[in-house]
Design an enzyme around this catalytic site. Structure first.
Site, PDB file in Angstrom:
ATOM      1  N   THR A 217      13.564  12.604  -7.251  1.00  0.00           N
ATOM      2  CA  THR A 217      14.590  12.831  -6.143  1.00  0.00           C
ATOM      3  C   THR A 217      14.554  14.255  -6.262  1.00  0.00           C
ATOM      4  OG1 THR A 217      15.737  11.025  -6.474  1.00  0.00           O
ATOM      5  CG2 THR A 217      17.479  12.993  -5.641  1.00  0.00           C
ATOM      6  N   GLY A 247      21.743   3.937  -4.484  1.00  0.00           N
ATOM      7  CA  GLY A 247      22.228   4.419  -6.134  1.00  0.00           C
ATOM      8  C   GLY A 247      22.948   5.632  -5.093  1.00  0.00           C
TER       9      GLY A 247
END
Ligand code: ASP
Length: 351
Positions: A217, A247
């Site tokens: 990420t 998420g």
């Protein structure tokens, strides 16, 4: 008559103002120290490329070099914008674009695969000067989700859009749309196959020991010369995610937070824990209400609260004075920071 018209206009503008949820007041800014005797205001930028089980023994020197080169390239883009007096928002967006366009990171081009073999991307951005924010979840054809998050913030009355509606908005705003095939990378697909194989013998949908299963990420936080803070995060989520799982990355307060009165934060790690711990906002709240330093707040939230909850991952943060924190409880986190003097700090493993 004139007086009556004026009062009417005032009432109408007040109603319009109250009906617009994006009409935030400016955040009070604490006074900042000047960088030098020439009264140059300070600025700074920090990035991450994901936290997780990143171990030196699993890394080749070539791969390590490739990550470092890309991190340096990305941070240089944002730093240049800030040096030239650009906004922290622009620096965050453009820096994240570089990372999104690289297959090395789990964002944009290098996004991980869902259980169904698709890619669903999430992103968010926040402006610390007015607490305005934009986010998108589960988009499948938008090349740079952080650009869409920015559009949501600036050109819609909403904060978080998802799926098909978010993609329709992207098309209306003329953002770059790609075929879903664009997000295919062999390494990430192999990781999905491995996780699925492992899933047969374990209860967990995700195995942190599998290479490329999650980390990567990307995030960026910046302070510009005007004292404005901004934060952004972009991700493909977690390998093997199901049921349109979302998420922490597009959740304001969990994956991303910025407030000129305190700090800007971008998170990375096992998202469910970051949502439950409201990690990014918690750091800002500790600074605001307990008046602790950035270092103390990030240490407390990551090393104590998140860890005790059972969560793994880390954050990057910068405060209104330009102090930086890169805190994580995993073996590694791809990270880099650059201050107003152009001094670069770059790291992968725990030092
Ligand atoms: N936090 C991301 C998510 O849970 C993944 C990561 O940062 O590695 O979707």
């Amino acid at each position: 008559m004139k007086k009556l018209l004026f009062s009417l206009a005032l009432i109408i503008s007040c109603i319009a103002c109250n009906n617009n949820p994006k009409n935030e007041a400016k955040v009070d800014q604490p006074t900042r120290e000047k960088k030098s005797e020439q009264n140059e205001p300070t600025f700074g930028i920090v990035i991450h490329g994901g936290a997780g089980t990143i171990l030196k023994e699993n890394m080749t020197p070539e791969k390590e070099e490739a990550y470092k080169t890309k991190l340096k390239e990305a941070i240089a883009v944002g730093h240049e914008i800030l040096k030239n007096g650009g906004t922290s928002l622009e620096a965050v967006q453009k820096t994240i674009n570089v990372l999104e366009n690289s297959p090395l990171f789990n964002a944009g081009k290098g996004a991980v695969f869902t259980n169904a073999g698709t890619n669903e991307l999430d992103a968010s951005i926040m402006d610390g000067s007015n607490l305005n924010a934009g986010a998108v979840a589960g988009v499948t054809v938008v090349k740079n989700p952080i650009n869409l998050a920015m559009e949501v913030m600036l050109n819609s009355p909403h904060v978080l859009l998802s799926g098909k509606g978010a993609e329709q908005f992207a098309k209306e705003r003329n953002l770059e749309i790609v075929e879903s095939q664009y997000f295919y990378t062999e390494d990430r697909f192999k990781a999905l196959e491995q996780v699925k194989e492992k899933e047969k013998s374990t209860a967990s949908f995700y195995d942190p020991t599998i290479k490329d299963s999650k980390y990567g990420t990307v995030g960026c936080v910046a302070l510009d010369k005007n004292g404005n803070l901004a934060a952004g995060t972009s991700t493909g989520g977690m390998t093997n995610k199901k049921w349109n799982r979302i998420g922490d990355s597009p959740i304001i307060g969990a994956g991303t937070y910025a407030n000129n009165a305190t700090c800007a934060v971008s998170s990375t790690g096992w998202g469910e824990y970051f949502i439950r711990g409201m990690v990014a906002h918690d750091i800002s709240a500790m600074m605001e209400y307990k008046e602790v330093s950035l270092k103390e707040a990030t240490d407390q939230v990551i090393q104590k609260k998140l860890t005790e909850l059972g969560g793994t991952g880390g954050i990057i943060a910068i405060d209104y004075r330009g102090n930086v924190s890169m805190e994580f409880n995993t073996p590694g986190m791809y990270r880099a920071a650059m201050n107003a003097e152009g001094e670069l700090t770059i790291g992968i493993y725990k030092e």
